[in-house]
Scaffold this active site. Structure first.
Site, PDB file in Angstrom:
ATOM      1  N   TRP A 193       4.825  25.971  28.935  1.00 12.34           N
ATOM      2  CA  TRP A 193       4.465  26.126  27.539  1.00 12.34           C
ATOM      3  C   TRP A 193       3.502  27.281  27.335  1.00 12.34           C
ATOM      4  O   TRP A 193       2.954  27.778  28.287  1.00 12.34           O
ATOM      5  CB  TRP A 193       3.849  24.832  27.018  1.00 12.34           C
ATOM      6  CG  TRP A 193       2.629  24.404  27.753  1.00 12.34           C
ATOM      7  CD1 TRP A 193       1.351  24.841  27.579  1.00 12.34           C
ATOM      8  CD2 TRP A 193       2.549  23.421  28.818  1.00 12.34           C
ATOM      9  NE1 TRP A 193       0.498  24.206  28.434  1.00 12.34           N
ATOM     10  CE2 TRP A 193       1.197  23.341  29.211  1.00 12.34           C
ATOM     11  CE3 TRP A 193       3.493  22.625  29.476  1.00 12.34           C
ATOM     12  CZ2 TRP A 193       0.759  22.482  30.224  1.00 12.34           C
ATOM     13  CZ3 TRP A 193       3.056  21.777  30.478  1.00 12.34           C
ATOM     14  CH2 TRP A 193       1.711  21.713  30.842  1.00 12.34           C
ATOM     15  N   CYS A 206       5.545  23.735  36.497  1.00 11.95           N
ATOM     16  CA  CYS A 206       4.980  23.299  35.216  1.00 11.95           C
ATOM     17  C   CYS A 206       3.684  24.045  34.909  1.00 11.95           C
ATOM     18  O   CYS A 206       2.882  24.313  35.812  1.00 11.95           O
ATOM     19  CB  CYS A 206       4.711  21.795  35.260  1.00 11.95           C
ATOM     20  SG  CYS A 206       4.025  21.192  33.705  1.00 11.95           S
ATOM     21  N   SER A 228       2.538  16.811  28.548  1.00 10.04           N
ATOM     22  CA  SER A 228       3.299  16.273  29.667  1.00 10.04           C
ATOM     23  C   SER A 228       2.588  15.002  30.111  1.00 10.04           C
ATOM     24  O   SER A 228       1.381  15.032  30.370  1.00 10.04           O
ATOM     25  CB  SER A 228       3.301  17.264  30.827  1.00 10.04           C
ATOM     26  OG  SER A 228       3.871  18.475  30.405  1.00 10.04           O
ATOM     27  N   ASP A 252       8.900  23.071  33.174  1.00  6.77           N
ATOM     28  CA  ASP A 252       8.295  22.445  31.992  1.00  6.77           C
ATOM     29  C   ASP A 252       7.110  23.339  31.668  1.00  6.77           C
ATOM     30  O   ASP A 252       6.001  23.115  32.152  1.00  6.77           O
ATOM     31  CB  ASP A 252       7.822  21.030  32.369  1.00  6.77           C
ATOM     32  CG  ASP A 252       7.469  20.190  31.159  1.00  6.77           C
ATOM     33  OD1 ASP A 252       7.946  20.509  30.066  1.00  6.77           O
ATOM     34  OD2 ASP A 252       6.716  19.213  31.306  1.00  6.77           O
TER      35      ASP A 252
HETATM   36  P1  FAD Z   1      -3.638  24.582  18.430  1.00  2.40           P
HETATM   37  O1  FAD Z   1      -4.319  24.156  17.194  1.00  2.40           O
HETATM   38  O2  FAD Z   1      -2.189  24.368  18.515  1.00  2.40           O
HETATM   39  O3  FAD Z   1      -3.993  26.083  18.720  1.00  2.40           O
HETATM   40  C1  FAD Z   1      -3.307  26.794  19.740  1.00  2.40           C
HETATM   41  C2  FAD Z   1      -4.229  27.879  20.281  1.00  2.40           C
HETATM   42  O4  FAD Z   1      -4.555  28.756  19.243  1.00  2.40           O
HETATM   43  C3  FAD Z   1      -5.551  27.343  20.826  1.00  2.40           C
HETATM   44  O5  FAD Z   1      -5.865  28.063  21.990  1.00  2.40           O
HETATM   45  C4  FAD Z   1      -6.533  27.645  19.750  1.00  2.40           C
HETATM   46  O6  FAD Z   1      -7.854  27.812  20.246  1.00  2.40           O
HETATM   47  C5  FAD Z   1      -5.965  28.940  19.204  1.00  2.40           C
HETATM   48  N1  FAD Z   1      -6.349  29.158  17.808  1.00  2.40           N
HETATM   49  C6  FAD Z   1      -6.687  28.252  16.874  1.00  2.40           C
HETATM   50  N2  FAD Z   1      -6.975  28.843  15.733  1.00  2.40           N
HETATM   51  C7  FAD Z   1      -6.795  30.174  15.937  1.00  2.40           C
HETATM   52  C8  FAD Z   1      -6.942  31.318  15.122  1.00  2.40           C
HETATM   53  N3  FAD Z   1      -7.329  31.205  13.864  1.00  2.40           N
HETATM   54  N4  FAD Z   1      -6.661  32.525  15.663  1.00  2.40           N
HETATM   55  C9  FAD Z   1      -6.277  32.646  16.944  1.00  2.40           C
HETATM   56  N5  FAD Z   1      -6.142  31.596  17.765  1.00  2.40           N
HETATM   57  C10 FAD Z   1      -6.388  30.376  17.262  1.00  2.40           C
HETATM   58  N6  FAD Z   1      -1.385  21.233  27.131  1.00  2.40           N
HETATM   59  C11 FAD Z   1      -2.228  20.582  27.970  1.00  2.40           C
HETATM   60  O7  FAD Z   1      -3.454  20.806  27.936  1.00  2.40           O
HETATM   61  N7  FAD Z   1      -1.755  19.656  28.873  1.00  2.40           N
HETATM   62  C12 FAD Z   1      -0.442  19.354  28.978  1.00  2.40           C
HETATM   63  O8  FAD Z   1      -0.062  18.536  29.794  1.00  2.40           O
HETATM   64  C13 FAD Z   1       0.461  20.026  28.092  1.00  2.40           C
HETATM   65  N8  FAD Z   1       1.784  19.778  28.139  1.00  2.40           N
HETATM   66  C14 FAD Z   1       2.632  20.409  27.291  1.00  2.40           C
HETATM   67  C15 FAD Z   1       3.997  20.133  27.347  1.00  2.40           C
HETATM   68  C16 FAD Z   1       4.865  20.762  26.479  1.00  2.40           C
HETATM   69  C17 FAD Z   1       6.320  20.468  26.538  1.00  2.40           C
HETATM   70  C18 FAD Z   1       4.357  21.675  25.535  1.00  2.40           C
HETATM   71  C19 FAD Z   1       5.281  22.366  24.575  1.00  2.40           C
HETATM   72  C20 FAD Z   1       3.017  21.965  25.480  1.00  2.40           C
HETATM   73  C21 FAD Z   1       2.133  21.335  26.347  1.00  2.40           C
HETATM   74  N9  FAD Z   1       0.774  21.593  26.287  1.00  2.40           N
HETATM   75  C22 FAD Z   1      -0.069  20.960  27.160  1.00  2.40           C
HETATM   76  C23 FAD Z   1       0.199  22.464  25.253  1.00  2.40           C
HETATM   77  C24 FAD Z   1      -0.188  21.597  24.039  1.00  2.40           C
HETATM   78  O9  FAD Z   1       0.980  21.116  23.390  1.00  2.40           O
HETATM   79  C25 FAD Z   1      -0.995  22.346  22.994  1.00  2.40           C
HETATM   80  O10 FAD Z   1      -0.313  23.527  22.649  1.00  2.40           O
HETATM   81  C26 FAD Z   1      -2.381  22.713  23.447  1.00  2.40           C
HETATM   82  O11 FAD Z   1      -3.070  21.567  23.892  1.00  2.40           O
HETATM   83  C27 FAD Z   1      -3.179  23.304  22.291  1.00  2.40           C
HETATM   84  O12 FAD Z   1      -3.137  22.402  21.214  1.00  2.40           O
HETATM   85  P2  FAD Z   1      -4.256  22.375  20.109  1.00  2.40           P
HETATM   86  O13 FAD Z   1      -3.768  21.547  18.956  1.00  2.40           O
HETATM   87  O14 FAD Z   1      -5.572  22.001  20.688  1.00  2.40           O
HETATM   88  O15 FAD Z   1      -4.335  23.893  19.693  1.00  2.40           O
END
Ligand code: FAD
Length: 680
Positions: free
Chosen positions: A680, A633, A441, A678
């Site tokens: 997630w 949110c 966001s 909003d």
């Molecule tokens: P990912 O790689 O996608 O992993 C997701 C989770 O799984 C993490 O907690 C990770 O530690 C865990 N994980 C990884 N590997 C494993 C495994 N092997 N087993 C179990 N668990 C595991 N996030 C924000 O911080 N700020 C925002 O403003 C924000 N806005 C968003 C708005 C929208 C519309 C959406 C859909 C999501 C938003 N998010 C926001 C969430 C963001 O998109 C991500 O999902 C989040 O930051 C995690 O991304 P990542 O790539 O670091 O983790």
């Protein structure tokens, strides 16, 4: 999100570019330089928008259509398609519903089977690629009596209109006379059971194919749709070879022309990063992306999509799990064996580039994947274990899921460290999801920061025994923050910050903007109630900055801005703590911030919903008398529901109506767009 004219012209351009190349033996390259090139396929791999012609010319008898926003439905469609082929010998293809003319759907042979994997987006809306299809079913379709179908919906039960699109497609197809061969089912991202829900539906589908439709099930056998051909004449530094660039155009050039979108990102400079807090268990990064050298625009409330790459630690472990260490820089092409096959990257490419930039290797391994890969195990013992755990929900949960194993962790654990060298790389390309952008966001306002996008991201990581569980994008941002600010902190995991051919060096990342419907009311005088604990505050910082700018520049009347914010401790993780008093100074009495610190009193955890309940009278007055808008949110799993419950109670108590009636009023606010989420 509706597609604007620009999006359509890009799509048409892309379709033409792709069509021009259909029939070439190799999936890429496209040499006209026009392709944005992440999704490398023509509609169904064919030249026609007619699904009937495509099925005929490709000799297929099953089509798995998908309506997808973030790639999950597409990923499941590929897996289902592969499994139908390997278990029943069916001739299957996947298809984006937007790629075909719906007028043709009634002419699909009744010998063919059609699956629809339909995600619901936002408040019961179809995904971008399914808008026209849903409109067609709603308004134009006469009869679909020839069609044989089964639908799986992908949704999130935290939302009011849970799986609205999956249910609607199923119901509409029935009303239009189509024949359902396996019952509708749906998956719930809100409860985190999507994988298991999908597997349960798939099992029911397989049962129906065997028992009702008379298809014979055989020993599953992987049938590749692609053939990998190593190219010893090319090195990774040859200008034609992808080193993991986000699209074909970027292989040739360090920067490309817009418009930028989900197939064609902009490599944006990150001009500034800072740590908003860093406690013993969590940290949070603020990052600013500079759009000034692009024609990219955003509006307050939109989302920024960040295109990730995998960390060194996970890339190395993956190479080890499949014995691919020596192939890191080997170049290969892909030959198409099945003209409907899709891949998501440019070739020629190196093994290393595919693993680092294009495959989702870090997240948890799925039970379905384990079961599919079992046949390639390096020993009989490992094969048995993989088969058992892959087919047993309980054992899988205990032995794999609870340990947070990713693909490499799980396979090395099962084989006792022996590499799985028999797994064809084509299998990995086809069955591992492609690395998807993550959405954030936007926490700036397009009124105050026209050419900068701010985001606010909580870094996700945890050490479980020897396993480093880390979020892909958030740790990448954290590594950039440490590198940019030259802090002494050590990154939890490490990334190649320079990117392919140094194109991300000096802190750049590929991004695109996703338009959102999460928007302030048109008139600044309308009061708004903003409820956003944790990083849920991100878009509200943007909203408040917008109002501050309006007040400063236009001196317009600004309606009440009531903010509810929650975090653990005032002195630990209070996001943008120093900024709020500055906003209050400009907005004066129209700005109010209520905070809930959940760890302040260990005996009574205080959350935003408690603050909402405390302020019931004022909230109800603003809603009833001043037609205020409410925005929620952040955490989808619990917070959004708890807040809605608190608001329902407030309305019931203040207006002296039943909670059922109050719930109806909230639903009506949602349909009027006066209650927006909003989450997630
Ligand atoms: P990912 O790689 O996608 O992993 C997701 C989770 O799984 C993490 O907690 C990770 O530690 C865990 N994980 C990884 N590997 C494993 C495994 N092997 N087993 C179990 N668990 C595991 N996030 C924000 O911080 N700020 C925002 O403003 C924000 N806005 C968003 C708005 C929208 C519309 C959406 C859909 C999501 C938003 N998010 C926001 C969430 C963001 O998109 C991500 O999902 C989040 O930051 C995690 O991304 P990542 O790539 O670091 O983790």
């Amino acid at each position: 999100m509706a597609l604007d004219t620009l999006d359509y012209s890009v799509m048409v351009g892309l379709a033409l570019a792709v069509l021009a190349y259909f029939g070439k033996e190799y999936i890429w390259p496209l040499d006209d330089g026009t392709s944005a090139g992440f999704v490398a396929s023509a509609p169904g791999g064919g030249t026609s928008r007619s699904i009937v012609e495509t099925l005929k010319s490709t000799k297929k008898n099953v089509v798995v259509f998908y309506g997808t926003q973030t790639g999950t439905a597409e990923d499941y469609a590929s897996k289902l398609s592969k499994e139908l082929a390997s278990n029943f010998g069916l001739k299957t293809m996947t298809a984006d519903v937007a790629d075909y003319d719906f007028e043709d759907f009634d002419k699909i042979s009744s010998d063919a089977l059609c699956f629809f994997l339909m995600a619901t987006y936002g408040e019961g809306e179809p995904t971008d690629n399914a808008i026209d299809f849903v409109n067609y079913l709603d308004n134009e379709a006469d009869t679909l009596s020839n069609l044989r179908f089964s639908v799986f919906g992908l949704g999130n039960s935290t939302y009011e209109f849970y799986n609205a699109i999956g249910k609607k497609v199923d119901q509409k197809l029935e009303e239009l006379g189509a024949e359902r061969f396996a019952e509708y089912s749906q998956g719930d991202d809100g409860l985190g059971t999507m994988d298991e829900d999908f597997l349960a539906w798939k099992d029911a589908v397989f049962e129906s194919l065997e028992n009702n439709l008379g298809f014979e099930r055989k020993e599953a056998h992987y049938e590749p749709s692609l053939k990998l051909v190593e190219n010893a004449s090319l090195t990774k530094d040859d200008p034609s070879v992808s080193q993991g660039e986000p699209s074909k155009a970027y292989v040739k050039s360090a920067s490309i022309e817009g418009p930028y979108d989900h197939q064609n990102p902009y490599i944006s400079k990150i001009t500034k990063t800072r740590e908003l807090f860093n406690s013993s268990t969590r940290s949070c990064v603020h990052a600013e992306f500079d759009l000034s050298a692009s024609n990219m625009k955003y509006s307050t409330g939109d989302h920024l999509a960040i295109w990730p790459s995998n960390c060194d630690e996970n890339v190395l472990k993956f190479l080890k799990a499949f014995g691919l260490e020596k192939k890191l820089d080997t170049v290969f092409d892909l030959k198409v064996l099945d003209s409907t096959a899709r891949t998501h990257f440019h070739t020629p490419i190196t093994y290393g580039a595919v693993i680092r930039h294009h495959l989702e290797i870090s997240g948890p391994i799925s039970r379905q994947f384990l079961s599919s890969i079992a046949g390639f195990a390096p020993t009989e013992e490992a094969k048995e274990t993989a088969k058992n755990w892959g087919s047993n929900k309980g054992s899988f949960a205990k032995e794999i899921h609870e340990k947070s194993f990713n693909i490499a962790d799980a396979l090395l654990h099962i084989s006792g460290g022996e590499p799985w060298t028999d797994v064809p790389f084509e299998f990995l390309i086809e069955l591992i999801g492609h690395l998807q952008p993550r959405y954030y966001s936007i926490s700036s306002s397009s009124a105050s920061e026209k050419q900068l996008i701010h985001i606010t991201a909580v870094v996700e990581n945890e050490k479980k025994g020897d396993v480093l569980v880390s979020g892909v994008v958030t740790n990448l941002l954290k590594h950039i923050e440490i590198d940019q600010n030259k802090t002494k902190e050590k990154p939890f995991v490490h990334y190649d910050l320079d990117g392919p051919r140094g194109k991300f060096s000096k802190h750049k990342l590929p991004v695109h903007v996703r338009r959102s419907t999460f928007k302030l009311p048109n008139s600044p005088s309308v009061p708004v109630i903003l409820i956003g604990p944790g990083t849920g505050i991100a878009p509200f910082r943007g909203f408040v900055r917008e109002r501050v700018t309006q007040k400063k520049n236009q001196d317009v009347k600004i309606g009440k801005t009531l903010v509810y914010y929650g975090c653990r401790n005032e002195n630990e993780d209070f996001l943008y703590k120093e900024e709020w008093p500055q906003y209050a100074q400009v907005l004066g009495d129209s700005f109010e911030m209520h905070t809930a610190f959940s760890r302040k009193d260990p005996n009574a955890k205080l959350y935003v919903q408690h603050k909402v309940a405390e302020n019931g009278k004022e909230i109800n007055r603003l809603l009833e008398q001043e037609k205020a808008y409410i925005y929620v949110c952040g955490d989808a799993l619990k917070m959004a529901r708890d807040v809605q419950k608190a608001l329902t109670k407030v309305i019931a108590e203040e207006r002296g109506v039943s909670e059922e009636r109050a719930a109806e009023l909230i639903r009506s606010l949602k349909t009027q767009n006066r209650y927006q989420e909003d989450v997630w």
